[in-house]
Motif scaffolding. Structure first.
Motif, PDB file in Angstrom:
ATOM      1  N   PRO A  72     -23.926 -24.223-103.955  1.00  0.00           N
ATOM      2  CA  PRO A  72     -22.758 -24.038-104.822  1.00  0.00           C
ATOM      3  C   PRO A  72     -22.200 -25.331-105.408  1.00  0.00           C
ATOM      4  CG  PRO A  72     -22.217 -23.604-102.513  1.00  0.00           C
ATOM      5  CD  PRO A  72     -23.706 -23.690-102.604  1.00  0.00           C
ATOM      6  N   VAL A 109     -21.440 -11.417-111.362  1.00  0.00           N
ATOM      7  CA  VAL A 109     -22.159 -11.341-110.089  1.00  0.00           C
ATOM      8  C   VAL A 109     -23.507 -10.672-110.301  1.00  0.00           C
ATOM      9  CG1 VAL A 109     -22.159 -10.255-107.806  1.00  0.00           C
ATOM     10  CG2 VAL A 109     -20.061 -11.265-108.701  1.00  0.00           C
ATOM     11  N   PHE A 118     -22.649 -15.390-107.272  1.00  0.00           N
ATOM     12  CA  PHE A 118     -21.697 -15.580-108.371  1.00  0.00           C
ATOM     13  C   PHE A 118     -22.320 -16.555-109.359  1.00  0.00           C
ATOM     14  CE2 PHE A 118     -19.170 -13.725-105.133  1.00  0.00           C
ATOM     15  CZ  PHE A 118     -18.156 -13.037-105.789  1.00  0.00           C
ATOM     16  N   ARG A 127      -7.877 -17.669-110.181  1.00  0.00           N
ATOM     17  CA  ARG A 127      -9.056 -17.656-109.322  1.00  0.00           C
ATOM     18  C   ARG A 127      -9.598 -16.243-109.157  1.00  0.00           C
ATOM     19  NH1 ARG A 127      -6.631 -21.758-104.863  1.00  0.00           N
ATOM     20  NH2 ARG A 127      -4.902 -20.313-105.045  1.00  0.00           N
ATOM     21  N   ILE A 132     -13.787 -18.272-104.584  1.00  0.00           N
ATOM     22  CA  ILE A 132     -15.186 -18.192-104.987  1.00  0.00           C
ATOM     23  C   ILE A 132     -15.446 -19.144-106.149  1.00  0.00           C
ATOM     24  CG2 ILE A 132     -16.968 -16.675-105.910  1.00  0.00           C
ATOM     25  CD1 ILE A 132     -16.225 -16.023-103.055  1.00  0.00           C
ATOM     26  N   SER A 133     -16.622 -19.775-106.135  1.00  0.00           N
ATOM     27  CA  SER A 133     -17.022 -20.658-107.231  1.00  0.00           C
ATOM     28  C   SER A 133     -18.456 -20.341-107.616  1.00  0.00           C
ATOM     29  CB  SER A 133     -16.894 -22.128-106.809  1.00  0.00           C
ATOM     30  OG  SER A 133     -17.660 -22.378-105.642  1.00  0.00           O
ATOM     31  N   THR A 136     -21.715 -19.449-105.241  1.00  0.00           N
ATOM     32  CA  THR A 136     -21.359 -18.858-103.949  1.00  0.00           C
ATOM     33  C   THR A 136     -22.185 -17.596-103.701  1.00  0.00           C
ATOM     34  OG1 THR A 136     -19.102 -19.701-104.002  1.00  0.00           O
ATOM     35  CG2 THR A 136     -19.512 -17.799-102.591  1.00  0.00           C
ATOM     36  N   ARG A 137     -22.650 -17.448-102.468  1.00  0.00           N
ATOM     37  CA  ARG A 137     -23.400 -16.257-102.061  1.00  0.00           C
ATOM     38  C   ARG A 137     -22.647 -15.544-100.947  1.00  0.00           C
ATOM     39  NH1 ARG A 137     -28.736 -15.698-103.430  1.00  0.00           N
ATOM     40  NH2 ARG A 137     -29.633 -17.406-104.662  1.00  0.00           N
ATOM     41  N   LEU A 138     -22.665 -14.220-100.996  1.00  0.00           N
ATOM     42  CA  LEU A 138     -22.078 -13.401 -99.956  1.00  0.00           C
ATOM     43  C   LEU A 138     -23.055 -12.280 -99.613  1.00  0.00           C
ATOM     44  CD1 LEU A 138     -18.420 -13.034-101.308  1.00  0.00           C
ATOM     45  CD2 LEU A 138     -19.194 -14.521 -99.452  1.00  0.00           C
ATOM     46  N   GLU A 218     -17.405 -20.529 -94.348  1.00  0.00           N
ATOM     47  CA  GLU A 218     -18.115 -19.265 -94.437  1.00  0.00           C
ATOM     48  C   GLU A 218     -17.322 -18.146 -93.748  1.00  0.00           C
ATOM     49  OE1 GLU A 218     -21.914 -20.117 -92.781  1.00  0.00           O
ATOM     50  OE2 GLU A 218     -22.654 -21.162 -94.579  1.00  0.00           O
ATOM     51  N   LEU A 221     -14.484 -17.191 -96.088  1.00  0.00           N
ATOM     52  CA  LEU A 221     -15.007 -16.387 -97.185  1.00  0.00           C
ATOM     53  C   LEU A 221     -15.256 -14.945 -96.740  1.00  0.00           C
ATOM     54  CD1 LEU A 221     -17.497 -18.821 -98.967  1.00  0.00           C
ATOM     55  CD2 LEU A 221     -15.436 -17.819 -99.948  1.00  0.00           C
ATOM     56  N   SER A 228     -10.018  -7.913 -99.496  1.00  0.00           N
ATOM     57  CA  SER A 228      -9.892  -7.935-100.951  1.00  0.00           C
ATOM     58  C   SER A 228      -9.434  -6.614-101.540  1.00  0.00           C
ATOM     59  CB  SER A 228     -11.222  -8.357-101.594  1.00  0.00           C
ATOM     60  OG  SER A 228     -11.481  -9.709-101.306  1.00  0.00           O
TER      61      SER A 228
END
Length: 295
Positions: A72, A109, A118, A127, A132-133, A136-138, A218, A221, A228
């Motif tokens: 990232p 995404v 992302f 934001r 998140i930038s 970034t992986r989730l 992490e 996040l 959310s």
């Protein structure tokens, strides 16, 4: 001395770091440490040390299968430079235009294996999602990328649903159906959660500059993903009452009709009127239909 200045070679450690980054940038797929070492004719311990240092600063990312790719921090830098060069064209211009239209942050995404990535973030209007930038992986688990999953085959849908807590699976099955009715997903959180998300975003931003706090970042996040919000059902949106809205997301389709990405806007507001909700929905759905560079 004049013009007769001898070129100064970079130090060997610097050359190794640059070589690793260049290799990952040019590779068609993530690379193992051994592959990188063999390709660069370096010892595996040397490459391991370089990767560890780069990973600690977010310049490379280690995937679940122990392969490496650009991380990232690299993606953020690349995105900033790319934005300077392509500010008036294609994808960046479209996302920036949407951000200005709805006056909030925007993100794009994509699904990459068992993760979401992302690939673009416009945060000069707020934001989105919090903390998140670019790059970034989730994990690809509910509710992440719900609008993509809703328009995908069972090869993606079934593992996604199976990753949910057993008691939540019916709720997420309903969500996938509701997305077809609404054309998007509208997520709501209470006012306290909106404030909490913003504080946690500040924590994530702070930890991004601390090389020893990657694991904690992490975890934060992951916590952000858990709080959310919950998607509204169509009947819940059909009210004149103001509702709290965190995000609105819509699928992006290719010319062949296959879903390619998810477009997200983040009002992050505790009270959004019906007219404003309709405006957010219309804007993100319309923008998703004309996103360039993904056809």
């Amino acid at each position: 001395m004049g013009d007769n200045v001898e070129p100064v070679d970079a130090s060997p450690p610097t050359q190794r770091v640059v070589s690793v980054l260049e290799l990952l940038a040019d590779a068609d797929e993530p690379q193992t440490s051994a592959q990188i070492a063999d390709c660069l004719a370096l010892s595996r311990s040397t490459v391991g040390n370089v990767l560890s240092a780069l990973r600690a600063r977010g310049w490379v990312n280690r995937r679940g299968d122990l392969t490496y790719e650009l991380g990232p921090a690299f993606m953020r830098t690349a995105e900033r430079e790319r934005s300077k060069l392509t500010e008036d064209s294609s994808l960046h211009a479209a996302l920036q235009g949407l951000a200005e239209d709805v006056d909030c942050g925007v993100a794009l995404v994509v699904v990459d294996g068992a993760e979401i990535l992302f690939s673009a973030v416009v945060e000069n209007r707020g934001r989105i999602p919090a903390g998140i930038s670019v790059g970034t992986r989730l994990p690809l688990i509910p509710p992440a990328a719900a609008t993509i999953v809703a328009h995908s085959s069972d090869l993606l849908r079934q593992p996604w649903l199976a990753a949910a807590e057993p008691g939540d699976r019916v709720k997420f099955e309903q969500l996938l159906g509701d997305i077809h009715v609404v054309g998007a997903a509208v997520w709501g959180v209470d006012s306290r959660s909106v404030a909490t998300l913003d504080v946690l975003a500040d924590v994530v931003d702070h930890l991004a500059h601390d090389p020893v706090s990657r694991t904690l970042r992490e975890r934060v996040l992951a916590l952000l993903g858990e709080i959310s919000g919950t998607a509204y059902r169509p009947a819940e949106l059909d009210t004149d009452m103001a509702l709290p809205i965190s995000y609105v997301s819509a699928p992006v389709f290719g010319s062949d009709g296959d879903v390619l990405a998810e477009l997200i806007v983040g009002p992050m507001r505790a009270a959004v009127s019906r007219a404003e909700r309709d405006r957010y929905l219309a804007a993100v759905i319309a923008a998703a239909k004309v996103i360039p560079g993904l056809r």
